[in-house]
Design a protein around this motif. Structure first.
Motif, PDB file in Angstrom:
ATOM      1  N   MET A  76      -6.527 -20.278 -40.779  1.00 56.44           N
ATOM      2  CA  MET A  76      -7.421 -19.118 -40.772  1.00 56.44           C
ATOM      3  C   MET A  76      -7.512 -18.600 -42.213  1.00 56.44           C
ATOM      4  SD  MET A  76      -5.127 -17.224 -37.859  1.00 56.44           S
ATOM      5  CE  MET A  76      -6.174 -15.831 -37.636  1.00 56.44           C
ATOM      6  N   LYS A  77      -8.420 -17.663 -42.427  1.00 58.40           N
ATOM      7  CA  LYS A  77      -8.513 -17.070 -43.761  1.00 58.40           C
ATOM      8  C   LYS A  77      -8.705 -15.564 -43.679  1.00 58.40           C
ATOM      9  CE  LYS A  77     -10.345 -20.683 -46.771  1.00 58.40           C
ATOM     10  NZ  LYS A  77     -11.603 -21.219 -47.325  1.00 58.40           N
ATOM     11  N   ALA A  78      -8.154 -14.864 -44.680  1.00 57.31           N
ATOM     12  CA  ALA A  78      -8.426 -13.430 -44.849  1.00 57.31           C
ATOM     13  C   ALA A  78      -9.265 -13.269 -46.111  1.00 57.31           C
ATOM     14  CB  ALA A  78      -7.115 -12.664 -44.991  1.00 57.31           C
ATOM     15  N   LEU A  88     -10.286 -10.521 -41.324  1.00 58.48           N
ATOM     16  CA  LEU A  88     -10.136 -11.868 -40.775  1.00 58.48           C
ATOM     17  C   LEU A  88     -11.472 -12.242 -40.142  1.00 58.48           C
ATOM     18  CD1 LEU A  88      -6.646 -11.609 -39.020  1.00 58.48           C
ATOM     19  CD2 LEU A  88      -7.167 -12.511 -41.288  1.00 58.48           C
ATOM     20  N   PHE A  89     -11.658 -13.520 -39.867  1.00 59.04           N
ATOM     21  CA  PHE A  89     -12.899 -13.991 -39.274  1.00 59.04           C
ATOM     22  C   PHE A  89     -12.604 -14.596 -37.895  1.00 59.04           C
ATOM     23  CE2 PHE A  89     -16.292 -17.284 -38.868  1.00 59.04           C
ATOM     24  CZ  PHE A  89     -17.390 -16.441 -38.921  1.00 59.04           C
ATOM     25  N   ARG A  90     -13.034 -13.944 -36.854  1.00 59.21           N
ATOM     26  CA  ARG A  90     -12.906 -14.397 -35.467  1.00 59.21           C
ATOM     27  C   ARG A  90     -11.483 -14.876 -35.103  1.00 59.21           C
ATOM     28  NH1 ARG A  90     -18.337 -17.648 -33.884  1.00 59.21           N
ATOM     29  NH2 ARG A  90     -17.930 -16.556 -31.956  1.00 59.21           N
ATOM     30  N   PRO A  91     -10.446 -14.081 -35.455  1.00 57.74           N
ATOM     31  CA  PRO A  91      -9.074 -14.563 -35.258  1.00 57.74           C
ATOM     32  C   PRO A  91      -8.683 -14.775 -33.794  1.00 57.74           C
ATOM     33  CG  PRO A  91      -9.066 -12.225 -35.795  1.00 57.74           C
ATOM     34  CD  PRO A  91     -10.474 -12.697 -35.982  1.00 57.74           C
ATOM     35  N   GLU A  92      -9.430 -14.129 -32.894  1.00 59.84           N
ATOM     36  CA  GLU A  92      -9.133 -14.328 -31.455  1.00 59.84           C
ATOM     37  C   GLU A  92      -9.243 -15.805 -31.099  1.00 59.84           C
ATOM     38  OE1 GLU A  92      -9.268 -12.003 -28.670  1.00 59.84           O
ATOM     39  OE2 GLU A  92      -9.131 -10.203 -29.931  1.00 59.84           O
ATOM     40  N   ARG A  93     -10.206 -16.456 -31.745  1.00 60.73           N
ATOM     41  CA  ARG A  93     -10.424 -17.881 -31.436  1.00 60.73           C
ATOM     42  C   ARG A  93      -9.237 -18.727 -31.883  1.00 60.73           C
ATOM     43  NH1 ARG A  93     -16.037 -20.171 -30.292  1.00 60.73           N
ATOM     44  NH2 ARG A  93     -16.914 -18.340 -29.324  1.00 60.73           N
ATOM     45  N   ASN A  94      -8.653 -18.375 -33.025  1.00 61.73           N
ATOM     46  CA  ASN A  94      -7.484 -19.122 -33.486  1.00 61.73           C
ATOM     47  C   ASN A  94      -6.297 -18.862 -32.582  1.00 61.73           C
ATOM     48  OD1 ASN A  94      -9.089 -18.141 -36.141  1.00 61.73           O
ATOM     49  ND2 ASN A  94      -8.381 -20.229 -36.338  1.00 61.73           N
ATOM     50  N   VAL A 259     -14.138 -22.984 -35.100  1.00 58.73           N
ATOM     51  CA  VAL A 259     -14.662 -21.617 -35.181  1.00 58.73           C
ATOM     52  C   VAL A 259     -15.912 -21.615 -36.078  1.00 58.73           C
ATOM     53  CG1 VAL A 259     -14.104 -19.247 -35.847  1.00 58.73           C
ATOM     54  CG2 VAL A 259     -12.308 -20.731 -34.920  1.00 58.73           C
ATOM     55  N   THR A 260     -15.852 -22.361 -37.161  1.00 60.49           N
ATOM     56  CA  THR A 260     -17.005 -22.423 -38.075  1.00 60.49           C
ATOM     57  C   THR A 260     -18.183 -23.091 -37.369  1.00 60.49           C
ATOM     58  OG1 THR A 260     -15.290 -22.849 -39.728  1.00 60.49           O
ATOM     59  CG2 THR A 260     -17.574 -22.890 -40.485  1.00 60.49           C
ATOM     60  N   ARG A 261     -17.906 -24.152 -36.629  1.00 56.86           N
ATOM     61  CA  ARG A 261     -18.965 -24.848 -35.878  1.00 56.86           C
ATOM     62  C   ARG A 261     -19.691 -23.883 -34.942  1.00 56.86           C
ATOM     63  NH1 ARG A 261     -19.284 -26.434 -30.810  1.00 56.86           N
ATOM     64  NH2 ARG A 261     -20.518 -28.281 -30.246  1.00 56.86           N
ATOM     65  N   ALA A 262     -18.909 -23.146 -34.154  1.00 54.71           N
ATOM     66  CA  ALA A 262     -19.512 -22.208 -33.194  1.00 54.71           C
ATOM     67  C   ALA A 262     -20.341 -21.162 -33.940  1.00 54.71           C
ATOM     68  CB  ALA A 262     -18.413 -21.527 -32.380  1.00 54.71           C
ATOM     69  N   GLY A 301     -15.844 -26.053 -41.454  1.00 51.06           N
ATOM     70  CA  GLY A 301     -14.440 -25.783 -41.125  1.00 51.06           C
ATOM     71  C   GLY A 301     -13.917 -24.638 -41.972  1.00 51.06           C
ATOM     72  N   THR A 302     -12.835 -24.038 -41.531  1.00 44.46           N
ATOM     73  CA  THR A 302     -12.295 -22.867 -42.223  1.00 44.46           C
ATOM     74  C   THR A 302     -11.999 -23.133 -43.700  1.00 44.46           C
ATOM     75  OG1 THR A 302     -11.371 -22.022 -40.196  1.00 44.46           O
ATOM     76  CG2 THR A 302     -10.349 -21.245 -42.224  1.00 44.46           C
TER      77      THR A 302
END
Ligand code: PMP
Length: 354
Positions: A76-78, A88-94, A259-262, A301-302
Motif C-alpha cells: 500500500m502507499k501513503a 491512504l488510498f482505498r486501504p479497506e481493499r488491502n 486496487v489500481t485495476r479496479a 499496480g500500487t
C-alpha cells in the motif's frame, strides 16, 4: 518513551534515523522508517499489537515460514498533500485482500481494528518520512509469517503479523518492454494466484530473469493450460487499448484483484471510456498490433501506479507500440495521482485520512 494507545503499545525510538537518509536518491525498498508494528498470534488469539523501533528479529532455524512458505503480504502507499495531511488510498481493499490471502494459506485472519489502528499509529509516528511532492510516498508492507518452531509439514499454530514502511519515489517510472509468456506460468486454477502469497513471487524470479536476459523488464503471464490468454504482470494487472476501447482480464482464482485495476476501470467509466472486462486472447492482441489497432498496453499496480509498455515480444517477434496522442496511460496516472495527493475531488471516497 513508552505509552499505551487504546489498542496497542507504542515504544518510540530514542533518536530518529531520518537525518541519515538522502530522500532524493532512494533505492526502492532499502531504507525503512523508524518504527514497525508486530502482532503475534498465540494460543488461538491475536495479542496486543506492538509498535516498536524498526530492527532485526530472531527466529529459530526450524521456524515454519522458512520451510513451507506460509506467508502472505500486502503493498500500500501513503501520500502527503500540500497541507501536510497524509492519505491512504482505498486501504479497506488491502485489508480485505490480506485476510483473503491468509485464509487460502491457512493463516488466521487479522482483526480490522488492529490493522487500521496500527497503520494510524505507525504513520502518525513516522509522519516526517512521508515526503510531499509528485511521485513521493511511503510504501507500506503489511505481512504475516508462520512462526511455530518445527519442520513438520503442517500449518503453524503461531503467526506474526507485521507492518514495515519505507519512503519511496516513483517505482517503475520508466516505460517497460514485456515478454508474453509461452512456457512458464504464474498461477493455475485451484491454486493461489488470487492471493498475495510470498511463494507466487519467488516462483516468478527465474522466468523473469530469462526474460531480462532477452531485454524485457517484465513478463506478461498467460494461462497455465494453453498459454492462450493474457492474465497479468508480476506485480501489476494489465490493460490493453484497442482503438479507443480498454480491455482487461477479469479477476479470478488466478489473477490478483488489484486496487489500481479496479480504480482504472471506475475512472474509465466516469470519463466515458469503454471498458471490456473479459478473457484476453494473445492472438487478439497480436492481430490488433499487426493491424495498428493496438494503441497502448499499460500495467496498473500500487508500486508503479501506471506503467507504460512500449512493446512486447511473442513467439520471437517483437511488436513495437505506436506513440499516440493523449495516451490513456498518462490520463489514468494523473487522475489517480490527483486523487491520491488530494489535488481533486474524491467522488468515490477512495482517500482515507491518517
Ligand atoms: N497483480 C499482482 C500479482 C500483484 O502483486 C499486484 C500488486 N499488489 C497487482 C496485480 C496490483 O495490485 P494493486 O493495484 O492492488 O497494487
Amino acid at each position: 518513551m513508552e505509552r499505551k494507545a487504546a489498542l496497542l503499545d507504542i515504544k518510540k525510538v530514542s533518536q530518529s534515523r531520518i537525518h541519515e537518509v538522502d530522500f532524493n536518491n532512494l533505492p526502492f525498498g532499502k531504507v525503512y522508517s523508524d518504527h514497525m508494528m508486530y502482532c503475534d498470534f498465540v494460543d488461538g488469539e491475536w495479542q496486543r499489537p506492538q509498535v516498536v523501533p524498526y530492527g532485526p528479529m530472531q527466529f529459530d532455524p526450524s521456524t515454519k515460514v522458512f520451510h513451507y512458505g506460509q506467508a502472505v503480504f500486502e503493498g500500500m502507499k501513503a501520500f502527503k498533500d500540500d497541507n501536510d495531511q497524509v492519505w491512504l488510498f482505498r486501504p479497506e481493499r488491502n485489508f480485505e485482500r490480506i485476510n483473503k490471502s491468509s485464509k487460502r494459506l491457512a493463516i488466521p485472519e487479522f482483526p480490522k481494528d488492529y490493522f487500521f489502528e496500527s497503520l494510524k499509529a505507525l504513520i502518525t509516528l513516522d509522519h516526517d518520512w512521508v515526503k510531499k511532492g509528485q511521485g513521493n510516498s511511503l510504501y507500506i508492507r503489511p505481512f504475516v509469517i508462520a512462526t511455530e518452531k518445527g519442520v513438520a509439514a503442517a500449518p503453524s499454530t503461531s503467526y506474526r503479523f507485521m507492518i514495515i514502511t519505507c519512503p519511496a519515489q516513483a517505482y517503475y517510472n520508466k516505460a517497460v518492454k514485456v515478454l508474453f509468456s509461452e512456457k512458464y506460468s504464474r498461477a493455475a486454477s485451484g491454486g493461489v494466484g488470487f492471493a498475495k502469497a510470498a511463494g507466487n513471487y519467488g516462483a516468478q524470479f527465474y522466468p523473469t530473469n530469462l526474460a531480462k536476459e532477452k531485454g524485457y523488464e517484465q513478463v506478461i503471464w498467460t494461462d497455465a493450460d494453453k498459454h492462450e490468454y493474457l492474465e497479468e504482470a508480476g506485480t501489476m494487472n494489465i490493460f490493453f487499448r484497442i482503438n479507443d476501447k480498454l480491455v482487461t482480464a477479469p479477476t479470478n482464482e488466478r489473477i490478483l484483484k488489484g486496487v489500481t485495476r479496479a480504480s482504472v476501470i471506475q475512472l474509465a467509466k466516469d470519463n466515458g471510456i469503454e471498458v471490456e472486462v473479459g478473457p484476453v486472447k494473445v492472438k487478439r492482441i497480436v492481430e490488433a498490433a499487426e493491424k495498428g489497432e493496438l494503441k497502448e498496453i499499460f500495467g496498473a499496480g500500487t508500486a508503479a501506479t501506471i506503467a507504460q509498455v512500449t512493446g512486447f515480444e511473442y513467439q520471437n517477434k517483437y511488436h513495437d507500440l505506436p506513440e499516440v496522442e493523449n495516451p490513456y496511460n498518462v490520463f489514468f496516472k494523473s487522475k489517480l495521482q490527483d486523487i491520491q495527493y488530494n489535488r481533486t475531488e474524491d467522488p468515490h471516497g477512495w482517500r482515507y485520512a491518517i
